[in-house]
Scaffold this active site. Structure first.
Site, short mmCIF file in Angstrom:
data_model
loop_
_atom_site.label_atom_id
_atom_site.label_comp_id
_atom_site.label_asym_id
_atom_site.label_seq_id
_atom_site.Cartn_x
_atom_site.Cartn_y
_atom_site.Cartn_z
N VAL A 25 4.80 -24.41 53.87
CA VAL A 25 3.72 -24.61 54.84
C VAL A 25 4.24 -25.32 56.10
CG1 VAL A 25 1.98 -24.67 53.04
CG2 VAL A 25 2.97 -26.80 53.83
N GLU A 26 3.40 -25.29 57.15
CA GLU A 26 3.72 -25.87 58.45
C GLU A 26 5.06 -25.37 58.98
OE1 GLU A 26 3.16 -30.05 59.03
OE2 GLU A 26 1.20 -30.06 58.10
N GLY A 27 5.26 -24.05 58.87
CA GLY A 27 6.51 -23.43 59.27
C GLY A 27 7.40 -23.28 58.05
N ARG A 29 4.26 -32.28 61.84
CA ARG A 29 5.38 -31.82 61.04
C ARG A 29 6.36 -32.95 60.74
NH1 ARG A 29 7.42 -27.85 64.25
NH2 ARG A 29 6.33 -26.11 63.30
#
Length: 767
Positions: free
Chosen positions: A453-455, A331
């Site tokens: 995306v990715e949280g 992230r």
């Protein structure tokens, strides 16, 4: 006097005598703490324990050590990394035609896929012992960023295998057998990986995934073995349509006890070849007019052996912890790299366009309305690059700071959106009309991808940054939570007692320290640096102390309710984030040698961050449910009012001017932006026009003066302008020839692409 002495004796007895303190203070406080303690789900507890703290803990403590902070060394590329950047990366960039990739082929050309495999672009995080490149996070970020300035679709295709996925999970947790088989195949491109986590009703909350595996007996390779029967339905999985190996996250159950006594084993990760019976891949999504491979994967009653669990049987049920630890690093690299690319492209190209595009005989960048937007672009790009560098410094040092990477992902992707919006405002039709010369359109459409995306950013801001920061970064809360969770009541009480006095002293110091700094304007705070940035350090230390105080007050008064009051906790998360970003800017300024030309950018950033901190606190106090406590905090922290201001007009104008000046400052701030010295190049056509006009600035000035005098007509351009200027003896013959060339570049740069009838309908832009 006797009463004061008596009170002092009572206080000493209460706190200094262990038995009295435990009975009258610690035990009631312990009971209260357990009542107000926010309940944590198993996935939340694992997320809380994953990763490291770093500079974020200093900022949260209220006592940041700036001297130690400036001792941290920025990462440097190795010789192998620099050679790859200078050669393989530059070659790849020449192969990318993003308009064709997206609008016609909806895929990378075969020669690009082959080159990516051949040169191991998918193996940057795989160790050299397995045939990978073993590049640092800094090199990984630089490579992805530079690709993204050319093609988001290509950047995402490279980014995903080097982020959360089979390569990273195998490297950290795989068995030796799994590493020896899979990693060389991933490194040389024999296998293309994807990782399937997101389900239709479980996105950022992996704990809600419905996909499950049941431990049972089944047939594999002609033998009956204990394995897992899997059913899954995943979507939004990048590279799934072309993947040859699938990383899969699912919930594992063992109803018959074939693996032990635990029935509900938990989230588990397995590695499955996509040609395995029952595995379905190939269907594609169409993600906002991008061409990277993204799609679905399904499986019904797919039986796999237990040794396909990543890490083997030992790691059954440990998947969530594995994912959180790997995601916290990824992230901080992948999506911030795309955001940084956005900043570099928008600053370089918008500055050029604002000079090349003229209105009323002047570059539009000389008009204050445009300068405001240019200033925002340049200022936020400086923050973007500063934040990218500081976070990479932590990752290259072997840290996995989950709170910092969450802040980095959220704020960089949001600032990427901001600078693109400002760039589109300035470019207008130039940014709207898609074609080979449009360097903004595809990036603009791809921005929501990074946001979600990715949280997802809403979740990241409202739950993760302060939710994890308040416990992980606070010097006492996590230890107190562990004491409260101790099943042995007396043992937990003893642990809590050791922490309580320190916590009380910490809170009292923050209370009186905040009041003193508020009354004195922090003028007595120490600063590690002299000169124009000294005042910023004093104010950041003051705001760090204020955050520590407000976080304690919020947790004390609201307890578990704070977890549900997302708007309130998010504002404290914003304070922490802006402290971190401001720190990153100051460190970059020092690391770059205190360049005088960078001062307007530094001033913009610090004014922006301090103002944002003030606004976050203002909203926090205004909405805090206990009004007396809210008023007390506001009075202690800002006894003279919140006096932080937005960046000044002069600062924005200085930045705008800098973006339109060729030279080292512009090059340093936009070094990731790729362009070729070709008139038909996507970014090169604008850069060449800009450089040509700057070189001939004196010629254009003479022409403007001649127009004002009436020596030549208004609204001339191209060859007509050069010939009229030559006839009026405004320019020499040589200057006229050069002017014709520059005018051709200028007209091409402000022009947009158009297509013959039928071309767009058939999507046949190339023969």
């Amino acid at each position: 006097m006797e009463i004061l002495i008596l009170l002092a004796v009572v206080v000493v007895l209460l706190f200094a005598v262990p038995d009295i303190r435990r009975s009258l203070i610690t035990r009631p406080a312990f009971g209260f703490f357990k009542r107000v303690l926010p309940p944590l789900s198993p996935t939340e507890r694992e997320a809380m324990q994953a990763g490291d703290t770093w500079w974020d803990a200093d900022l949260f403590s209220g006592r940041p050590d700036w001297h130690e902070f400036h001792q941290i060394k920025a990462p440097q590329f190795t010789a192998d990394e620099q050679a790859f950047i200078d050669n393989q990366l530059e070659t790849l960039l020449t192969l990318l035609d993003d308009f064709r990739i997206v609008q016609q082929d909806a895929d990378l050309p075969k020669e690009v896929w082959d080159y990516l495999r051949q040169e191991k672009f998918f193996a940057m995080i795989i160790g050299k012992e397995y045939g990978g490149l073993d590049f640092s996070p800094a090199a990984n970020s630089h490579i992805v960023s530079r690709i993204a300035t050319r093609s988001i679709s290509a950047a995402v295709s490279v980014m995903v295998p080097n982020s959360l996925g089979p390569g990273e999970l195998l490297t950290h947790y795989g068995t030796e057998e799994q590493k020896n088989y899979w990693l060389p195949r991933l490194a040389d491109g024999t296998d293309i990986p994807c990782f399937a986590l997101t389900a239709p009703e479980a996105g950022s909350d992996a704990g809600a995934i419905p996909d499950m595996g049941i431990v049972c007996k089944g047939e594999f390779d002609g033998e009956e073995v204990v394995g897992i029967r899997l059913n899954w339905n995943k979507r939004y999985i990048t590279l799934a349509p072309i993947a040859t190996v699938l990383g899969l996250a699912f919930k594992l159950y063992d109803p018959e006890g074939l693996m032990g006594d635990e029935k509900d084993i938990g989230i588990t990760c397995a590695l499955i070849p996509t040609n395995h019976p029952g595995v379905e891949v190939g269907e594609r999504h169409l993600p906002l007019n991008q061409a990277f491979m993204n799609g679905t994967t399904y499986g019904k009653d797919v039986f796999i052996p237990l040794d396909w669990i990543i890490g083997g049987r030992e790691y059954a049920g440990k998947g969530w912890r594995m994912l959180i630890e790997c995601l916290s690093a990824g992230r901080g690299i992948s999506l911030p790299a795309l955001a940084a690319a956005t900043g570099h492209v928008t600053q370089r190209m918008t500055g050029a366009y604002a000079y090349v595009r003229q209105q009323f005989g002047l570059p539009i960048g000389l008009f204050e309305g445009v300068q405001e937007a240019l200033g925002e672009i340049g200022g936020k790009n400086y923050i973007l690059e500063s934040m990218r560098r500081l976070t990479l410094t932590a990752l290259c040092d072997g840290k996995s700071p989950s709170v910092i990477t969450a802040m980095t992902k959220y704020h960089m992707t949001e600032m990427g959106r901001d600078v693109l919006d400002a760039a589109m405002d300035i470019h207008a039709g130039k940014g709207i009309q898609l074609g080979p010369r449009n360097y903004l359109g595809h990036g603009y459409m791809a921005t929501p991808v990074s946001i979600t995306v990715e949280g997802a950013n809403i979740l990241t801001r409202n739950l993760m940054i302060f939710g994890q920061g308040a416990t992980r970064c606070h010097p006492y809360v996590l230890a107190e939570m562990e004491a409260a969770a101790n099943p042995n009541e007396e043992e937990g009480l003893a642990q809590f007692d050791k922490l309580l006095l320190n916590h009380i002293g910490f809170a009292a110091g923050n209370f009186f320290g905040s009041l003193w700094m508020g009354l004195t304007g922090a003028h007595f705070n120490a600063s590690p640096m002299s000169g124009p940035t000294a005042r910023y350090y004093q104010q950041l230390t003051r705001m760090s102390r204020a955050l520590a105080l407000s976080a304690d007050m919020a947790m004390l008064v609201m307890g578990g309710d704070l977890k549900r009051r997302e708007m309130l906790s998010a504002r404290l998360g914003d304070v922490l984030s802006h402290l971190y970003m401001a720190s990153a800017v100051l460190k970059r300024y020092e690391d770059d040698g205190r360049q005088a030309s960078d001062l307007p950018f530094v001033d913009y950033a610090l004014q922006h961050h301090l103002y944002s901190i003030g606004q976050a606190f203002d909203g926090f106090f205004a909405n805090f449910p206990n009004r007396f406590v809210a008023w007390t905090q506001r009075f202690v922290i800002f006894p003279l009012g919140i006096r932080f201001k937005k960046p000044t007009d002069a600062t924005l104008q200085a930045i705008a001017k800098s973006t339109m000046e060729p030279g080292t400052t512009r090059d340093r701030h936009t070094f990731l932006c790729y362009w070729r010295e070709e008139e038909d190049d996507m970014t090169g056509h604008m850069e060449l026009a800009f450089l040509g006009m700057r070189k001939n600035a004196d010629v254009y000035k003479r022409i403007r003066q001649a127009v004002k005098r009436g020596d030549i007509a208004e609204n001339l351009n191209g060859d007509a302008l050069a010939e009229a200027a030559l006839a009026a003896e405004i320019v020499t013959a040589a200057e006229a020839t050069e002017l014709k060339h520059v005018e051709a570049l200028r007209l091409r740069a402000i022009g947009v692409d158009s297509f013959a009838p039928g071309v767009i309908e058939q999507r046949r832009f190339y023969s």
